[in-house]
Structure formats: C-alpha cells, structure tokens
Design an enzyme around this catalytic site. Structure first.
Site, PDB file in Angstrom:
ATOM      1  N   HIS A 121      -7.562  -9.313   5.605  1.00 56.69           N
ATOM      2  CA  HIS A 121      -7.566  -8.141   4.718  1.00 56.69           C
ATOM      3  C   HIS A 121      -6.139  -7.771   4.289  1.00 56.69           C
ATOM      4  O   HIS A 121      -5.870  -7.550   3.107  1.00 56.69           O
ATOM      5  CB  HIS A 121      -8.243  -6.974   5.458  1.00 56.69           C
ATOM      6  N   CYS A 167     -10.958   0.232   3.603  1.00 61.27           N
ATOM      7  CA  CYS A 167      -9.537   0.111   3.276  1.00 61.27           C
ATOM      8  C   CYS A 167      -8.971   1.490   2.968  1.00 61.27           C
ATOM      9  O   CYS A 167      -9.601   2.264   2.259  1.00 61.27           O
ATOM     10  CB  CYS A 167      -9.384  -0.809   2.073  1.00 61.27           C
ATOM     11  N   GLN A 206       0.815  -1.220   0.000  1.00 61.93           N
ATOM     12  CA  GLN A 206       0.000   0.000   0.000  1.00 61.93           C
ATOM     13  C   GLN A 206       0.849   1.271   0.000  1.00 61.93           C
ATOM     14  O   GLN A 206       0.355   2.355  -0.304  1.00 61.93           O
ATOM     15  CB  GLN A 206      -0.944   0.017   1.210  1.00 61.93           C
TER      16      GLN A 206
HETATM   17 NI    NI Z   1      -6.702  -2.327   2.970  1.00 60.93          NI
END
Ligand code: NI
Length: 168
Positions: A136, A94, A51
C-alpha cells in the site's frame, strides 16, 4: 515539525511519483519525525512521504499491537524485489482516502529492499498485514492510491460521493 497535514483525495499531489532520497540529513530526520507524529495522531499504521506533500521515496509503518507500545519502522527508497501468491486485503483503508474501505487484491508474500533512517541497507521478507502495508505504501510512492486497484464501479461510487461532499 508537529504539524504535517495528511493530504486527501482528490489532491493531485497524491498522484505524483516520488524521487529517490539520496542524502539522509537532519532535515530528513525531522520530516520522518513529523510523519510519525501525523501517522500516530491519525491514527494509522502506515504513511508515505507523498501523503504529507514530501515527494521523496520514504515510508513509515508501525504494525505493533497498541498495548505493546510503539515500534516505528522507516524504509527509504524501498523496492519490491520479489512477490508471490495472491490474497484479498479485506477492508483496506487509507488516511488519504477518508471514509472509505474496500477489498484489494494484493501479493501474499513480498521481499522488499531499502534503507533504514540511518542509511543501513534492509532486506525484508513480509507476509500478512506487513506485506499489505508495504504494498500500500510503496503504491503511494509511485503515485497510486488503493482506489485505483478496486473495481471501476466501486471507484466511481467513491469519486461521485466525494464530489458531492466537496460541493457542500
Ligand atoms: Ni494510504
């Protein structure tokens, strides 16, 4: 490293599967600290390395209630070794999928193996919110966003909305 940016959909980097981390050096510690800063600043309760554009198998989370102070957990090369039962993770969200929440089918119980930031082996039995967060974040490490786990109708709705937004 205080300025790691959290990538958001539709950044293709987020679809990339990550490689195992085989050497935990000072640079890795710096990246983990940077990830923690980004996660707390967001704020969020979990973050996967991909991310922030780091294609390694590293995730962090902190599900401690805010009043109790911070309790950062780091999992390196996590692997789900057992999962049982099924729950609906309600209103999952998210940091890489802004302004969207949806119910997601998840396993209820989870056993995860990996290493902590010192390289010490960890084995975790998880349920509740921890089991959800781990699934997740491990999904992220495999290049999967939670919107890939919802109905295609809802997913298309979100994608259309984002397309419109990006055109503006
Ligand atoms: Ni996420």
């Amino acid at each position: 490293m205080n300025n790691l940016k959290i990538l958001t959909y539709p950044d293709k980097t987020l679809n990339q599967a990550t490689a195992p981390l085989d050497n935990i050096d000072g640079q890795v510690q710096e990246m983990i600290d940077g990830m923690a800063n980004a996660m707390y600043e967001a704020p969020g309760i979990g973050l996967a390395a991909i991310q922030v554009g780091w294609d390694k198998s590293v995730l962090i989370y902190d599900i401690s209630p805010r009043e109790d102070g911070r309790e950062l957990h780091v999992l390196i090369n996590p692997k789900i070794v057992n999962q049982e039962g099924q729950v609906i993770s309600e209103n999952e969200g998210c940091l890489s999928v802004p302004d969207f929440r949806a119910d997601v089918k998840r396993s209820e119980f989870l056993t995860v193996e990996g290493h902590d930031r010192e390289g010490k082996p960890i084995r975790l039995d998880a349920e509740g919110i921890l089991a959800i967060v781990l699934q997740h974040e491990i999904d992220h490490l495999n290049g999967t966003l939670f919107i890939e786990r919802i109905s295609s109708l809802k997913r298309q709705m979100y994608k259309r909305r984002m397309k419109k937004k990006l055109k503006q």
